[in-house]
Design an enzyme around this catalytic site. Structure first.
Site, short mmCIF file in Angstrom:
data_model
loop_
_atom_site.label_atom_id
_atom_site.label_comp_id
_atom_site.label_asym_id
_atom_site.label_seq_id
_atom_site.Cartn_x
_atom_site.Cartn_y
_atom_site.Cartn_z
N ARG A 174 1.03 -1.22 0.23
CA ARG A 174 -0.17 0.08 0.05
C ARG A 174 1.39 1.16 -0.22
O ARG A 174 0.20 2.25 0.50
CB ARG A 174 -0.78 0.12 1.40
CG ARG A 174 -1.61 -1.20 1.39
CD ARG A 174 -2.89 -1.27 0.49
NE ARG A 174 -3.73 -2.43 0.27
CZ ARG A 174 -3.60 -3.93 0.71
NH1 ARG A 174 -2.61 -3.60 -0.24
NH2 ARG A 174 -3.88 -4.27 0.62
N SER A 243 -11.22 0.65 3.74
CA SER A 243 -10.43 0.48 5.61
C SER A 243 -9.27 1.73 5.36
O SER A 243 -8.64 2.80 4.60
CB SER A 243 -8.17 -0.38 4.85
OG SER A 243 -9.23 -1.47 4.08
N GLU A 339 -4.89 5.38 6.39
CA GLU A 339 -4.73 4.74 5.30
C GLU A 339 -4.43 5.89 3.85
O GLU A 339 -4.37 6.15 3.30
CB GLU A 339 -5.27 3.49 4.43
CG GLU A 339 -4.88 2.73 3.54
CD GLU A 339 -4.96 1.28 2.83
OE1 GLU A 339 -5.10 0.68 3.66
OE2 GLU A 339 -5.89 1.20 2.05
#
Ligand code: FAD
Ligand code: NAP
Length: 343
Positions: A174, A243, A339
């Site tokens: 990520r 998320s 995130e």
């Protein structure tokens, strides 16, 4: 302003544009100056003008990985470059150049329709092709990094168009070079390399239980869409950015200590010497799943997803996020990293 005859027109300025429908949290957001980019050639002159006025700026794709304040000062570039073409095909791979504004899920569908399997595990991820490399989107054990040949972008530092090879992008979990250099590159095109050799990847438990024998790419695509539709909140119905925290990756020693105290700890092997903890499990154990704090809350089916029940703001979400981070740190000694990109 003197403009060459064949120069593309500058993008149209929309002053004080509401972006409620362009961020999946559904926050009330107003962009002071919004420009819709339909052609990469519009970018150099626009960025020159923005730099000359010393304006803050940012690019927005589908708004599915951002936390936006009520006012976005300066210039907001709405990415809408949609050209797409197969640039080469041989017995090893097919290369496709895809405009940054193309919808990611539509591109996955297109790839399967053209008998180019590989991206099926990444079905139904919201947003644009241009944003996908920024956090190296991933799901069910597949990351976009595995399929990126190179990226074309406007580098606002050198004021030129550049091509970044896969290795230049420094893709990680990520993560990418772009994420560490915000507001430097404007991705205009992603060149994908889809190998002819294909292998089903169904090792995630949710996916594995759908199949008894080797599935086709289309069957995996269908299963991923079905699981996600059932498990994740549809942003059109309930605002969210997927998320909200990354799964923390901790050293093995820390993992062993945690496991001895919490035998139910959910984790997965990661790079040698490290372990990936399921952040959703940690948050669930702290009692947050399904909880509400004013207009925002933690999704009832997946504790990793924070939601806007309507009328919430960036401040509300960040306040809830801080409560969660504090409690998880207190109970488990683990730091959760946010995130989405917070503005
Ligand atoms: P935006 O939110 O518009 O932008 C994200 C960031 O990228 C911003 O910092 C923006 O400035 C930058 N950016 C956007 N376009 C460009 C460009 N052309 N050039 C330079 N910078 C740019 N993510 C996953 O990895 N896996 C998942 O499975 C997943 N599932 C999700 C499920 C839901 C329901 C939701 C809401 C989100 C999910 N996400 C997932 C997160 C998100 O969809 C991805 O990160 C997606 O790539 C964001 O695309 P976007 O166009 O909406 O980007
Ligand atoms: P899940 O299958 O319930 O799994 C929970 C977590 O455990 C996931 O985050 C996943 O990590 C990890 N995991 C599960 N099985 C694994 C395995 N075999 N090997 C390694 N790690 C494993 O997760 P979910 O919430 O339903 O999501 C399914 C997939 O979609 C996941 O890959 C998830 O990352 C992705 N997704 C991402 C977002 C986002 O916004 N980033 C939103 C929704 C879904 P990983 O996250 O590393 O895969």
């Amino acid at each position: 302003m003197n403009r060459a005859q064949n120069a593309p027109s500058l993008p149209k300025l929309s002053p004080n544009l509401g972006l409620k429908s362009r961020n999946t949290f559904g926050f009330e957001v107003c962009a002071e100056q919004a420009y819709e980019i339909t052609d990469a050639a519009q970018i150099p002159e626009l960025m020159q003008a923005i730099a000359a006025q010393n304006l803050p700026w940012r690019v927005l794709g589908g708004g599915s990985n951002v936390v936006l304040p009520s006012t976005l000062p300066g210039a907001t570039l709405l990415m809408n470059i949609t050209a797409q073409e197969i640039v080469s095909a041989d017995e090893k791979e097919t290369r496709i150049a895809v405009g940054a504004g193309v919808n990611w899920h539509e591109f996955v569908i297109w790839s399967l329709q053209h008998d180019l399997p590989g991206l099926e595990n990444l079905a139904l991820i919201p947003g644009t092709v241009g944003a996908a490399p920024i956090q190296n989107i991933g799901a069910y054990g597949v990351e976009i990094a595995q399929y990126v040949n190179s990226i074309e972008a406007f580098d606002t530092q050198s004021q030129t168009f550049v091509t970044l090879a896969n290795a230049d992008c420094q893709f990680a979990y990520r993560d990418s070079y772009f994420k560490h250099h915000p507001n430097r590159f404007i991705v205009t095109k992603v060149i994908f390399s889809i190998p002819k050799a294909w292998q089903a990847r169904t090792h995630y438990a949710d996916l594995a239980k759908h199949f008894s024998t080797g599935p086709s790419a289309q069957a995996i695509f269908d299963a991923v869409c079905a699981i996600r539709s059932q498990k994740l909140p549809n942003p059109k119905v309930i605002g969210n950015a997927g998320s909200f925290f990354q799964n923390p990756i901790v050293p093995n020693e820390q993992y062993e200590t945690l496991l001895s105290k919490h035998p139910g700890l959910v984790s997965y092997p990661d790079a040698p010497g490290t372990r990936k903890l399921a952040a959703g499990w940690l948050i669930d154990q702290c009692g947050f799943k399904g909880q509400r704090m004013g207009e925002v809350g933690v999704y009832e089916n997946q504790a990793l997803v924070l939601v806007n029940h309507g009328g919430g703001t960036a401040q509300d979400i960040l306040g809830l996020a801080k409560c969660i981070q504090d409690k998880v740190r207190n109970d488990f000694g683990v730091s959760l990293q946010i995130e989405p990109n917070v503005y």
